[in-house]
Design a protein around this motif. Sequence first.
Motif, PDB file in Angstrom:
ATOM      1  N   ASP A 159       1.668 -10.640   2.391  1.00  0.00           N
ATOM      2  CA  ASP A 159       2.376 -11.898   2.131  1.00  0.00           C
ATOM      3  C   ASP A 159       1.560 -12.775   1.180  1.00  0.00           C
ATOM      4  N   PRO A 160       2.089 -13.922   0.759  1.00  0.00           N
ATOM      5  CA  PRO A 160       1.389 -14.765  -0.221  1.00  0.00           C
ATOM      6  C   PRO A 160       0.014 -15.261   0.225  1.00  0.00           C
ATOM      7  N   ASP A 161      -0.245 -15.322   1.533  1.00  0.00           N
ATOM      8  CA  ASP A 161      -1.545 -15.782   2.019  1.00  0.00           C
ATOM      9  C   ASP A 161      -2.528 -14.654   2.275  1.00  0.00           C
ATOM     10  N   GLY A 162      -2.083 -13.411   2.142  1.00  0.00           N
ATOM     11  CA  GLY A 162      -2.964 -12.274   2.378  1.00  0.00           C
ATOM     12  C   GLY A 162      -2.798 -11.622   3.736  1.00  0.00           C
ATOM     13  N   HIS A 163      -1.814 -12.072   4.524  1.00  0.00           N
ATOM     14  CA  HIS A 163      -1.526 -11.414   5.802  1.00  0.00           C
ATOM     15  C   HIS A 163      -0.866 -10.058   5.513  1.00  0.00           C
ATOM     16  N   TRP A 164      -1.307  -9.011   6.199  1.00  0.00           N
ATOM     17  CA  TRP A 164      -0.717  -7.688   6.052  1.00  0.00           C
ATOM     18  C   TRP A 164       0.319  -7.453   7.139  1.00  0.00           C
ATOM     19  N   ILE A 165       1.457  -6.879   6.742  1.00  0.00           N
ATOM     20  CA  ILE A 165       2.518  -6.531   7.668  1.00  0.00           C
ATOM     21  C   ILE A 165       2.787  -5.046   7.514  1.00  0.00           C
ATOM     22  N   GLU A 166       2.741  -4.317   8.618  1.00  0.00           N
ATOM     23  CA  GLU A 166       3.016  -2.887   8.601  1.00  0.00           C
ATOM     24  C   GLU A 166       4.510  -2.669   8.795  1.00  0.00           C
ATOM     25  N   LEU A 167       5.086  -1.788   8.002  1.00  0.00           N
ATOM     26  CA  LEU A 167       6.440  -1.311   8.194  1.00  0.00           C
ATOM     27  C   LEU A 167       6.314   0.156   8.579  1.00  0.00           C
ATOM     28  N   CYS A 168       6.916   0.525   9.701  1.00  0.00           N
ATOM     29  CA  CYS A 168       6.688   1.893  10.165  1.00  0.00           C
ATOM     30  C   CYS A 168       7.945   2.552  10.723  1.00  0.00           C
ATOM     31  N   LEU A 169       7.918   3.871  10.642  1.00  0.00           N
ATOM     32  CA  LEU A 169       8.889   4.728  11.295  1.00  0.00           C
ATOM     33  C   LEU A 169       8.149   5.497  12.368  1.00  0.00           C
ATOM     34  N   PRO A 170       8.543   5.364  13.626  1.00  0.00           N
ATOM     35  CA  PRO A 170       7.832   6.069  14.698  1.00  0.00           C
ATOM     36  C   PRO A 170       7.902   7.586  14.516  1.00  0.00           C
ATOM     37  N   PRO A 171       7.020   8.317  15.191  1.00  0.00           N
ATOM     38  CA  PRO A 171       7.072   9.776  15.115  1.00  0.00           C
ATOM     39  C   PRO A 171       8.445  10.276  15.584  1.00  0.00           C
ATOM     40  N   GLN A 172       8.891  11.336  14.950  1.00  0.00           N
ATOM     41  CA  GLN A 172      10.206  11.894  15.308  1.00  0.00           C
ATOM     42  C   GLN A 172      10.083  12.819  16.485  1.00  0.00           C
ATOM     43  N   LEU A 190       0.845  -1.195   0.000  1.00  0.00           N
ATOM     44  CA  LEU A 190       0.000   0.000   0.000  1.00  0.00           C
ATOM     45  C   LEU A 190       0.878   1.241   0.000  1.00  0.00           C
ATOM     46  N   GLU A 191       0.333   2.325  -0.486  1.00  0.00           N
ATOM     47  CA  GLU A 191       1.063   3.585  -0.487  1.00  0.00           C
ATOM     48  C   GLU A 191       1.331   4.044   0.936  1.00  0.00           C
ATOM     49  N   ARG A 192       2.424   4.758   1.109  1.00  0.00           N
ATOM     50  CA  ARG A 192       2.814   5.286   2.420  1.00  0.00           C
ATOM     51  C   ARG A 192       1.762   6.261   2.934  1.00  0.00           C
ATOM     52  N   LYS A 193       1.532   6.182   4.235  1.00  0.00           N
ATOM     53  CA  LYS A 193       0.622   7.114   4.897  1.00  0.00           C
ATOM     54  C   LYS A 193       1.313   7.673   6.132  1.00  0.00           C
ATOM     55  N   ILE A 194       0.798   8.783   6.595  1.00  0.00           N
ATOM     56  CA  ILE A 194       1.264   9.373   7.853  1.00  0.00           C
ATOM     57  C   ILE A 194       0.124   9.236   8.857  1.00  0.00           C
ATOM     58  N   ARG A 195       0.412   8.570   9.957  1.00  0.00           N
ATOM     59  CA  ARG A 195      -0.594   8.439  11.009  1.00  0.00           C
ATOM     60  C   ARG A 195      -0.796   9.795  11.687  1.00  0.00           C
ATOM     61  N   PRO A 196      -1.912   9.966  12.379  1.00  0.00           N
ATOM     62  CA  PRO A 196      -2.154  11.230  13.081  1.00  0.00           C
ATOM     63  C   PRO A 196      -1.075  11.580  14.104  1.00  0.00           C
ATOM     64  N   ASP A 197      -0.352  10.584  14.619  1.00  0.00           N
ATOM     65  CA  ASP A 197       0.715  10.873  15.591  1.00  0.00           C
ATOM     66  C   ASP A 197       2.049  11.195  14.926  1.00  0.00           C
ATOM     67  N   GLY A 198       2.087  11.199  13.579  1.00  0.00           N
ATOM     68  CA  GLY A 198       3.294  11.546  12.852  1.00  0.00           C
ATOM     69  C   GLY A 198       4.138  10.374  12.392  1.00  0.00           C
ATOM     70  N   ALA A 199       3.752   9.154  12.734  1.00  0.00           N
ATOM     71  CA  ALA A 199       4.492   7.981  12.261  1.00  0.00           C
ATOM     72  C   ALA A 199       4.228   7.773  10.772  1.00  0.00           C
ATOM     73  N   PHE A 200       5.240   7.302  10.053  1.00  0.00           N
ATOM     74  CA  PHE A 200       5.096   6.940   8.650  1.00  0.00           C
ATOM     75  C   PHE A 200       4.895   5.434   8.585  1.00  0.00           C
ATOM     76  N   GLN A 201       4.026   4.984   7.665  1.00  0.00           N
ATOM     77  CA  GLN A 201       3.748   3.558   7.568  1.00  0.00           C
ATOM     78  C   GLN A 201       3.402   3.149   6.143  1.00  0.00           C
ATOM     79  N   THR A 202       3.769   1.932   5.834  1.00  0.00           N
ATOM     80  CA  THR A 202       3.305   1.271   4.625  1.00  0.00           C
ATOM     81  C   THR A 202       2.981  -0.156   5.017  1.00  0.00           C
TER      82      THR A 202
END
Length: 122
Positions: free
Chosen positions: A109-122, A93-105
Amino acid sequence: MKSLQLNHVAIHVVDVDASVTFYRDVLQLKPLPRPAFDFPGAWFLLGEDQELHIIGDRELPVHSHHRGGHFALIVDSLDEWEQHIDSLGATRLERKIRPDGAFQTFVQDPDGHWIELCLPPQ
């Protein structure tokens, strides 16, 4: 009495080999030795001392959604991770910014499980 930390996340998959390829190559997780259970699976290291346990022979549907059932990994560089994931053609999915300022995408996986990759708020 208290909980100390998360020990592992377990997910159920159809094809252990396809999942091993995804988690090893796309998410670059380190494989771990796994006890000799009587069912297929694989284990990976998450961060310093937490684990992902893949359990094979999934027959029921996966109920995962980026706003619901998923797990998240803090990463060092979202730019580099997005480039890596995109170069391998994985669903992301496209990158988003959470309301707390964290960045996430989110990557799927092959079975449809979603995994979030994130950078915490600075």
